[in-house]
Write an enzyme that holds these catalytic residues in place. Structure first.
Site, PDB file in Angstrom:
ATOM      1  N   HIS A   1      69.725   1.571 -58.688  1.00 53.38           N
ATOM      2  CA  HIS A   1      68.720   1.182 -58.396  1.00 53.38           C
ATOM      3  C   HIS A   1      67.769   2.026 -59.404  1.00 53.38           C
ATOM      4  O   HIS A   1      68.168   3.129 -59.755  1.00 53.38           O
ATOM      5  CB  HIS A   1      68.007   1.257 -57.032  1.00 53.38           C
TER       6      HIS A   1
ATOM      7  N   GLN B   1      71.293  10.896 -56.319  1.00 50.79           N
ATOM      8  CA  GLN B   1      71.351   9.713 -55.969  1.00 50.79           C
ATOM      9  C   GLN B   1      71.827   9.692 -54.714  1.00 50.79           C
ATOM     10  O   GLN B   1      72.809  10.186 -54.038  1.00 50.79           O
ATOM     11  CB  GLN B   1      72.610   8.847 -56.677  1.00 50.79           C
TER      12      GLN B   1
ATOM     13  N   HIS C   1      64.342   3.467 -60.539  1.00 49.61           N
ATOM     14  CA  HIS C   1      62.871   4.093 -60.267  1.00 49.61           C
ATOM     15  C   HIS C   1      61.875   3.610 -61.081  1.00 49.61           C
ATOM     16  O   HIS C   1      62.130   3.840 -62.348  1.00 49.61           O
ATOM     17  CB  HIS C   1      62.939   5.481 -59.921  1.00 49.61           C
TER      18      HIS C   1
END
Length: 126
Positions: free
Chosen positions: A112, A106, A114
């Site tokens: 977030h 990370q 992917h």
């Protein structure tokens, strides 16, 4: 672990994350989807022909910082991943991944998801 979370939360309050700056149009980024809860943008270092990051507008540093109140938001990220996968023509399949912490690579302290596709994925990952 609590100390790391507290430090990450203080950093998040002190300055904007890279993703917040892209969302605020202070830095360039190829945003391909956005709504009131998240944005989807192309990864600048793609690991597959299609590599999109789905980022919540709320600056949550990592999976370790999620609370019960974030559950609907995380679910929304997956719904957006499905929409973007369809938009990108990933009809043969795709992979979704959250990286959490340094050992998982990370690199931005802003949660977030992917979305990777456009080629056959290997297993095991990593």
């Amino acid at each position: 672990m609590q100390r790391r979370r507290a430090a990450a939360n203080l950093r998040g309050m002190a300055e904007k994350t890279l993703f917040q700056k892209i969302m605020d149009r202070e830095l360039p980024g190829e945003i391909i989807y956005e709504d009131d809860r998240c944005v989807a943008l192309r990864d600048i270092n793609p690991q597959a022909p299609t590599h999109v990051l789905i980022v919540p507008r709320k600056p949550i540093p990592s999976l370790d910082d999620l609370t019960e109140e974030d559950a609907p938001l995380v679910g929304h990220l997956f719904v957006v991943a499905r929409k973007v996968a369809e938009q990108e023509g990933l009809d043969r399949g795709y992979r979704t991944v959250f990286n959490n912490g340094p050992d998982a690579n990370q690199t931005v302290d802003h949660l977030h998801l992917h979305l990777l596709g456009g080629r056959r994925m290997g297993w095991p990952p990593g």
